[in-house]
Design a protein around this motif. Sequence first.
Motif, PDB file in Angstrom:
ATOM      1  N   GLU A  11       0.822  -1.204   0.000  1.00  0.00           N
ATOM      2  CA  GLU A  11       0.000   0.000   0.000  1.00  0.00           C
ATOM      3  C   GLU A  11       0.857   1.256   0.000  1.00  0.00           C
ATOM      4  O   GLU A  11       0.578   2.211  -0.727  1.00  0.00           O
ATOM      5  CB  GLU A  11      -0.947  -0.007   1.205  1.00  0.00           C
ATOM      6  CG  GLU A  11      -2.054  -1.036   1.113  1.00  0.00           C
ATOM      7  CD  GLU A  11      -3.053  -0.906   2.245  1.00  0.00           C
ATOM      8  OE1 GLU A  11      -2.946   0.072   3.027  1.00  0.00           O
ATOM      9  OE2 GLU A  11      -3.931  -1.776   2.358  1.00  0.00           O
ATOM     10  N   GLU A  12       1.903   1.262   0.820  1.00  0.00           N
ATOM     11  CA  GLU A  12       2.800   2.410   0.860  1.00  0.00           C
ATOM     12  C   GLU A  12       3.558   2.552  -0.453  1.00  0.00           C
ATOM     13  O   GLU A  12       3.762   3.667  -0.956  1.00  0.00           O
ATOM     14  CB  GLU A  12       3.782   2.276   2.027  1.00  0.00           C
ATOM     15  CG  GLU A  12       3.155   2.525   3.384  1.00  0.00           C
ATOM     16  CD  GLU A  12       2.635   3.939   3.506  1.00  0.00           C
ATOM     17  OE1 GLU A  12       3.437   4.879   3.460  1.00  0.00           O
ATOM     18  OE2 GLU A  12       1.417   4.108   3.641  1.00  0.00           O
ATOM     19  N   ALA A  13       3.978   1.427  -1.030  1.00  0.00           N
ATOM     20  CA  ALA A  13       4.676   1.468  -2.313  1.00  0.00           C
ATOM     21  C   ALA A  13       3.781   2.078  -3.381  1.00  0.00           C
ATOM     22  O   ALA A  13       4.214   2.955  -4.148  1.00  0.00           O
ATOM     23  CB  ALA A  13       5.116   0.064  -2.724  1.00  0.00           C
ATOM     24  N   ALA A  14       2.533   1.641  -3.431  1.00  0.00           N
ATOM     25  CA  ALA A  14       1.602   2.175  -4.426  1.00  0.00           C
ATOM     26  C   ALA A  14       1.383   3.669  -4.221  1.00  0.00           C
ATOM     27  O   ALA A  14       1.336   4.439  -5.182  1.00  0.00           O
ATOM     28  CB  ALA A  14       0.272   1.426  -4.353  1.00  0.00           C
ATOM     29  N   ARG A  15       1.261   4.075  -2.964  1.00  0.00           N
ATOM     30  CA  ARG A  15       1.027   5.497  -2.689  1.00  0.00           C
ATOM     31  C   ARG A  15       2.184   6.359  -3.181  1.00  0.00           C
ATOM     32  O   ARG A  15       1.978   7.407  -3.805  1.00  0.00           O
ATOM     33  CB  ARG A  15       0.805   5.703  -1.184  1.00  0.00           C
ATOM     34  CG  ARG A  15       0.451   7.133  -0.801  1.00  0.00           C
ATOM     35  CD  ARG A  15      -0.114   7.186   0.600  1.00  0.00           C
ATOM     36  NE  ARG A  15       0.879   6.927   1.609  1.00  0.00           N
ATOM     37  CZ  ARG A  15       1.648   7.883   2.154  1.00  0.00           C
ATOM     38  NH1 ARG A  15       1.510   9.149   1.763  1.00  0.00           N
ATOM     39  NH2 ARG A  15       2.517   7.602   3.096  1.00  0.00           N
ATOM     40  N   PHE A  16       3.418   5.903  -2.933  1.00  0.00           N
ATOM     41  CA  PHE A  16       4.569   6.711  -3.330  1.00  0.00           C
ATOM     42  C   PHE A  16       4.855   6.617  -4.829  1.00  0.00           C
ATOM     43  O   PHE A  16       5.303   7.598  -5.432  1.00  0.00           O
ATOM     44  CB  PHE A  16       5.793   6.325  -2.500  1.00  0.00           C
ATOM     45  CG  PHE A  16       5.786   6.927  -1.140  1.00  0.00           C
ATOM     46  CD1 PHE A  16       6.114   8.268  -0.957  1.00  0.00           C
ATOM     47  CD2 PHE A  16       5.419   6.181  -0.028  1.00  0.00           C
ATOM     48  CE1 PHE A  16       6.078   8.856   0.305  1.00  0.00           C
ATOM     49  CE2 PHE A  16       5.392   6.751   1.237  1.00  0.00           C
ATOM     50  CZ  PHE A  16       5.725   8.096   1.405  1.00  0.00           C
ATOM     51  N   PHE A  17       4.596   5.462  -5.440  1.00  0.00           N
ATOM     52  CA  PHE A  17       4.706   5.394  -6.899  1.00  0.00           C
ATOM     53  C   PHE A  17       3.712   6.358  -7.547  1.00  0.00           C
ATOM     54  O   PHE A  17       4.039   7.058  -8.508  1.00  0.00           O
ATOM     55  CB  PHE A  17       4.453   3.960  -7.401  1.00  0.00           C
ATOM     56  CG  PHE A  17       5.658   3.077  -7.382  1.00  0.00           C
ATOM     57  CD1 PHE A  17       6.831   3.458  -8.028  1.00  0.00           C
ATOM     58  CD2 PHE A  17       5.631   1.854  -6.731  1.00  0.00           C
ATOM     59  CE1 PHE A  17       7.955   2.628  -8.021  1.00  0.00           C
ATOM     60  CE2 PHE A  17       6.742   1.032  -6.720  1.00  0.00           C
ATOM     61  CZ  PHE A  17       7.908   1.411  -7.359  1.00  0.00           C
ATOM     62  N   GLN A  18       2.478   6.391  -6.996  1.00  0.00           N
ATOM     63  CA  GLN A  18       1.474   7.300  -7.551  1.00  0.00           C
ATOM     64  C   GLN A  18       1.879   8.751  -7.348  1.00  0.00           C
ATOM     65  O   GLN A  18       1.726   9.594  -8.248  1.00  0.00           O
ATOM     66  CB  GLN A  18       0.117   7.047  -6.892  1.00  0.00           C
ATOM     67  CG  GLN A  18      -1.045   7.750  -7.583  1.00  0.00           C
ATOM     68  CD  GLN A  18      -1.275   7.223  -8.975  1.00  0.00           C
ATOM     69  OE1 GLN A  18      -1.728   6.088  -9.149  1.00  0.00           O
ATOM     70  NE2 GLN A  18      -0.963   8.021  -9.979  1.00  0.00           N
ATOM     71  N   LEU A  19       2.421   9.054  -6.181  1.00  0.00           N
ATOM     72  CA  LEU A  19       2.883  10.404  -5.908  1.00  0.00           C
ATOM     73  C   LEU A  19       3.992  10.801  -6.879  1.00  0.00           C
ATOM     74  O   LEU A  19       4.017  11.932  -7.390  1.00  0.00           O
ATOM     75  CB  LEU A  19       3.378  10.492  -4.464  1.00  0.00           C
ATOM     76  CG  LEU A  19       3.785  11.871  -3.942  1.00  0.00           C
ATOM     77  CD1 LEU A  19       2.574  12.797  -3.918  1.00  0.00           C
ATOM     78  CD2 LEU A  19       4.383  11.750  -2.546  1.00  0.00           C
TER      79      LEU A  19
END
Length: 222
Positions: A11-19
Amino acid sequence: AETHRLDGATEEAARFFQLYVDQEKRADRAGYVDYANKQLKKLGAPTVDDRERAQRIFAEGMKLYRKKAYLDAAERFQRAFALDPTLTKALYRRALALRKGGELSGARQAYERYLQLVPTDPDGAYGLAQTARLLEDVPGARKWFARYIELETRPSEAKYVDRAWAYLQQTAPTEQAEGEGDPALALEHLDGPDPTLRARLGRRMAVVGLLVQGRKALDEGG
């Protein structure tokens, strides 16, 4: 994003990739953006392209909805939500379009899913209550009309609060078994000794501007 991915924190990986994708504007970093989008796909998160497509399909759904092509609109809203599960308004609109189109079982499922994601939205609660009412599910309708009254704070929606109250009064059970959990029990006896939810609603509406209706509710509720 990479550190979280390697650690298994998806979830954190997805959030930062999206950012990163949202903020990266340098032309020489296009390869990194492509990589981030691929990782988002692997993680099950919508890419920028997915979100843009979802918005276009959602707009198509709204055009069909305004033309009263409700079931076609519902199909577009479903496609939009499948592309971008963060686009919860598409799921709400699907539920509404299915209800308008007479597909009540599908509408109920869509409303229930929407309320799992956005549990404090009064529009979702009201829509599910109306769907249950149309399905002649009186306990379900009472549950969600009561929930709607608890959630609603907008002065502009007073007529819907009145409709919810009217339904609860019309369908009030003649007897209540001891310990039986009717979610609308506190709404029933508006002239009784302890109409607590009615009083609370009155106080809230008085605060947001419905002074006349709020004062009446306070007078009745104590």
